[in-house]
Every structure is written in C-alpha cells, then in structure tokens.
Scaffold this motif. Structure first.
Motif, PDB file in Angstrom:
ATOM      1  N   THR A  96      -5.699  -2.914   5.810  1.00 54.29           N
ATOM      2  CA  THR A  96      -6.091  -3.093   4.422  1.00 54.29           C
ATOM      3  C   THR A  96      -4.897  -3.412   3.522  1.00 54.29           C
ATOM      4  OG1 THR A  96      -7.475  -2.091   2.736  1.00 54.29           O
ATOM      5  CG2 THR A  96      -6.043  -0.590   3.966  1.00 54.29           C
ATOM      6  N   TRP A  97      -3.689  -2.978   3.931  1.00 55.20           N
ATOM      7  CA  TRP A  97      -2.537  -3.328   3.102  1.00 55.20           C
ATOM      8  C   TRP A  97      -2.141  -4.794   3.230  1.00 55.20           C
ATOM      9  CZ3 TRP A  97      -1.584   0.665   6.841  1.00 55.20           C
ATOM     10  CH2 TRP A  97      -0.998   0.212   8.013  1.00 55.20           C
ATOM     11  N   GLU A  98      -2.733  -5.496   4.199  1.00 50.43           N
ATOM     12  CA  GLU A  98      -2.463  -6.931   4.302  1.00 50.43           C
ATOM     13  C   GLU A  98      -3.226  -7.721   3.234  1.00 50.43           C
ATOM     14  OE1 GLU A  98      -0.252  -8.436   6.132  1.00 50.43           O
ATOM     15  OE2 GLU A  98       0.297  -6.738   7.398  1.00 50.43           O
ATOM     16  N   GLN A 100      -4.815  -6.426   0.379  1.00 48.43           N
ATOM     17  CA  GLN A 100      -4.578  -5.914  -0.975  1.00 48.43           C
ATOM     18  C   GLN A 100      -5.679  -6.328  -1.940  1.00 48.43           C
ATOM     19  OE1 GLN A 100      -0.546  -7.124  -1.878  1.00 48.43           O
ATOM     20  NE2 GLN A 100       0.223  -6.243   0.018  1.00 48.43           N
ATOM     21  N   ASP A 101      -6.866  -6.542  -1.415  1.00 43.67           N
ATOM     22  CA  ASP A 101      -7.982  -6.981  -2.255  1.00 43.67           C
ATOM     23  C   ASP A 101      -9.194  -6.138  -1.886  1.00 43.67           C
ATOM     24  OD1 ASP A 101     -10.258  -8.178  -3.280  1.00 43.67           O
ATOM     25  OD2 ASP A 101      -9.513 -10.215  -2.981  1.00 43.67           O
ATOM     26  N   ARG A 102      -9.479  -5.151  -2.718  1.00 48.00           N
ATOM     27  CA  ARG A 102     -10.513  -4.168  -2.384  1.00 48.00           C
ATOM     28  C   ARG A 102     -11.887  -4.803  -2.174  1.00 48.00           C
ATOM     29  NH1 ARG A 102     -11.629   1.183  -2.175  1.00 48.00           N
ATOM     30  NH2 ARG A 102     -13.805   1.619  -2.637  1.00 48.00           N
ATOM     31  N   GLU A 103     -12.236  -5.733  -3.034  1.00 39.76           N
ATOM     32  CA  GLU A 103     -13.580  -6.327  -2.917  1.00 39.76           C
ATOM     33  C   GLU A 103     -13.765  -7.058  -1.590  1.00 39.76           C
ATOM     34  OE1 GLU A 103     -14.614  -8.553  -6.518  1.00 39.76           O
ATOM     35  OE2 GLU A 103     -13.687  -6.898  -7.659  1.00 39.76           O
ATOM     36  N   TYR A 139     -11.528   4.908   3.138  1.00 42.63           N
ATOM     37  CA  TYR A 139     -11.260   4.100   1.940  1.00 42.63           C
ATOM     38  C   TYR A 139     -12.517   3.875   1.100  1.00 42.63           C
ATOM     39  CZ  TYR A 139      -6.488   2.807   3.329  1.00 42.63           C
ATOM     40  OH  TYR A 139      -5.154   2.825   3.645  1.00 42.63           O
TER      41      TYR A 139
ATOM     42  N   ARG B   4      -9.200  -2.236  -9.232  1.00 43.02           N
ATOM     43  CA  ARG B   4      -8.756  -3.292  -8.319  1.00 43.02           C
ATOM     44  C   ARG B   4      -7.238  -3.418  -8.303  1.00 43.02           C
ATOM     45  NH1 ARG B   4     -11.566  -9.204  -7.864  1.00 43.02           N
ATOM     46  NH2 ARG B   4     -10.065 -10.051  -6.376  1.00 43.02           N
ATOM     47  N   HIS B   7      -5.799  -0.391  -6.559  1.00 40.15           N
ATOM     48  CA  HIS B   7      -5.910  -0.530  -5.108  1.00 40.15           C
ATOM     49  C   HIS B   7      -4.807  -1.441  -4.569  1.00 40.15           C
ATOM     50  CE1 HIS B   7      -7.926  -0.760  -1.200  1.00 40.15           C
ATOM     51  NE2 HIS B   7      -7.714  -2.059  -1.234  1.00 40.15           N
ATOM     52  N   LYS B   8      -4.620  -2.552  -5.262  1.00 36.11           N
ATOM     53  CA  LYS B   8      -3.618  -3.519  -4.823  1.00 36.11           C
ATOM     54  C   LYS B   8      -2.221  -2.894  -4.822  1.00 36.11           C
ATOM     55  CE  LYS B   8      -2.098  -8.250  -5.346  1.00 36.11           C
ATOM     56  NZ  LYS B   8      -2.472  -9.600  -5.737  1.00 36.11           N
ATOM     57  N   MET B  11      -1.843  -0.455  -1.956  1.00 31.90           N
ATOM     58  CA  MET B  11      -1.763  -1.145  -0.664  1.00 31.90           C
ATOM     59  C   MET B  11      -0.412  -1.859  -0.502  1.00 31.90           C
ATOM     60  SD  MET B  11      -4.330  -0.304   1.042  1.00 31.90           S
ATOM     61  CE  MET B  11      -5.095   1.126   0.266  1.00 31.90           C
TER      62      MET B  11
END
Lengths: 200, 200
Positions: A96-98, A100-103, A139, B4, B7-8, B11
């Motif tokens: 998920t850290w790649e 970086q876009d929650r949606e 998450y 958002r 989150h970014k 991350m």
C-alpha cells in the motif's frame, strides 16, 4: 525397569493417548476456516505448504493475493506452471505504500474480495487462500462483516486460509484454527536482506 | 489535511522507512539456518511453502523427514512428482510411539542425519529441509552437538530449515531465524479430525 522398557512403556501410553484423541474427534463434514497471523514469518509460506498438501491429494485450489501486487515471487512462478490445478489472482498493486492512494487501494481490495467470494461459494474449490487479506482488513480497505459474510457463504467443500498480521477478532472467533507466528529471531534484524527462494 | 492526504503522508513515511531498512541490510553471502518451532501448526507446512519459493526460482531442494515415517501425505505425493527438483528421504518408521523400540528409533534418526549431513555439505542443494528433526533431538535420538556440527559444515550455497516443536537452545542460538508457531485455537480441540489436504 531398563531404559528400553521404560521407553516402550512411555511410547505405549503416548500411542494410547493419541488413539483416544483421534477416536473422539469428528469429521466436520465441511471445509475449515484457518487463520495464520502474528508478526513472525511463515504465515504465507505455511499457506503455500497447505496448498501443496491439497494438490498432493488432487484437490483444486484458488489463491487471491491481496496487497502483494505484481512482484515476481518464487511462489507465483511455481504455481503459474500448474494452471489446471491452481487458479491464482493477484489483485493488489503492490504494498500500500507503493500506491499512496487510498481510494485506489480500497477499490483493488474490494475487487479482490469480490473475486474471492465468488470462488469460495462456487463449490469449485477444495481450498481457497486469501493471502495477506488481514492487512487489507487492518487498513479498513475491507470490513470484517463483509469478509465474515463471505466466509459463512462458503461451499461445504471449501476450506479457506486467511493470512496476514493483525487478524481481526471476529474473524478469529469464527475460525476453526488460529495460529500465531511469533518472531523469535529475524534475519532482517541481524542485517540480512530478504533472500530469493526463502522470503519471496 | 484530508483523509486522503493523511493516508498518502503515512504511506510515504512507511515507504521511506522500508527503503531505509532494506538499504541497511546486507546479503549474507551464505545460506541461512531457519528454525520453525512451537506447539502450533504450520511448522512443516511453512517449510513446504519455502520449498515452493525455492523451486519457483529453479533452486534444487532436499528433504529429510525424521519421525513421520511412511504415512501417505499430500506433500510426499506432490513432491514425488518432481524427482528432478526435489530429493525426498523419509527415514523414520512412523511416530516414535509406533515402534516403541528406542534402539531402532536411534538408529533410524542417526541414519537420517547422516544422509542429511551429506546433502547439506555437498554443495548440490540450495535448500535442505530437516522435517521434525527437533522431535528427534527432543527424544535424544540425536545430540545437539552432532546437528550443530552438521549445520556449520553446510555449503555456502545451502540454506537449512529445521522443523518441530521444542527446538534446542544451542541450535536456536546458532540459527539466523527462529519462528515460533503458537496455537491460539486448534480444530482437534474443537473435536475435528485431521483433514486430508490440510493437516497432511
């Protein structure tokens, strides 16, 4: 009593105990739900080991990988050579850290679980592995209730393995087996890089 | 800050941390020694999962099964179909309570470890799994020193996985990675029999 006789006596007692345990146990007549969690290693690799056991008996297996994305891994390369026995779906876009876009992460997790639910209730599989789904739950990309409902709707034929650290309490309550992998000593901490053929 | 953006930011921090950890780590330039122990499930199946990863990268694998004997298992049926990639030796005569003869068990364990040592130092294998060897150590069928010497003599190419509950302290001290599988909830306790394709 000689050592040898003592040993024989102890082993007879152990055998009798084991026999009693086995006799008391029942076949559940339905697939099990297994959770591999904890901070240690071996959660996913143990699920791949269970896949091997299933394949050894000619069972049909499905895998949905949450989170891990499109890395090249040993397991993917191996199982991709067995397309008739293992259906493999990788549905994250990397950790998920790649992204970086929650949606985008939520959408990917939901799509992965929709696919997983379909496999679990289809009756086409003896075993479905939901790899790293606990991370997606952690998450809040997926809700506990959604996943529980999916598990409850499984075919009687189908066992499900859920992996990833931080397994949710309601899912553990529902599961038949929960194993925690605990890290006692970890090579990353000793300054060793992840090893091809062992860690991925 | 929006959810958002929050989150970014989180991350990005996670990614930076991961990158730092990876940069600090070194390749050891030699095979690792891994121990899977504890009372929970997943010790052997996790080793089989590591085998899958190794095979996915085209590595060569050896397995010596201590204790488990000649039961028909999913893993054995599966790997026996890959004789060019996996050398598999089963050297016990069943769980020790089956034989009830200590001298025979000791002889079988010693023969198994002689085979294992040969594989470990040969340089022919990337990975050697010593399945349930900790049980053989626990019954004093093998000495810690004998096994330690065998591990220390391993080829640089070769990683070794030792499985089984009750791993010995000196072997854990020597190992690069020790993972404890802890039983949180076990289907045997809930009265469910061992399941083909999951437990064996």
């Amino acid at each position: 009593m000689s050592d040898r006789e003592q040993h024989k006596k102890e082993m007879q007692a152990l055998k009798a105990e084991q026999k009693r345990k086995t006799a008391d146990a029942q076949d559940p007549g339905r697939g099990l739900v297994l959770v591999h969690t904890g901070d240690g290693k071996g959660k996913s690799s143990s699920a791949f080991g269970v896949i091997i056991r299933a394949l050894g008996w000619g069972h049909r297996v499905g895998v949905v990988q949450f989170i891990k994305g499109n890395w090249v891994t040993g397991e993917k390369q191996f199982f991709n050579k067995l397309p008739d026995q293992v259906d493999w779906f990788t549905m994250g876009e990397g950790f998920t850290w790649e992204t970086q876009d929650r949606e985008r992460d939520v959408a990917a997790a939901e799509a992965a679980f929709a696919k997983a639910s379909e496999m679990i209730k289809s009756g086409d599989y003896d075993l479905v592995v939901l790899d790293e789904i606990n991370i997606a739950l952690g998450y809040d990309y997926l809700s506990e209730e959604t996943v529980l409902d999916g598990l409850k709707a499984r075919s009687d034929r189908t066992s499900v393995v859920l992996t990833g650290r931080g397994a949710k309490p309601k899912i553990c309550d529902y599961a038949d087996l929960v194993t925690e992998m605990r890290e006692i000593k970890h090579p990353f901490k000793a300054g060793i890089t992840a090893q091809r053929g062992i860690d991925f």
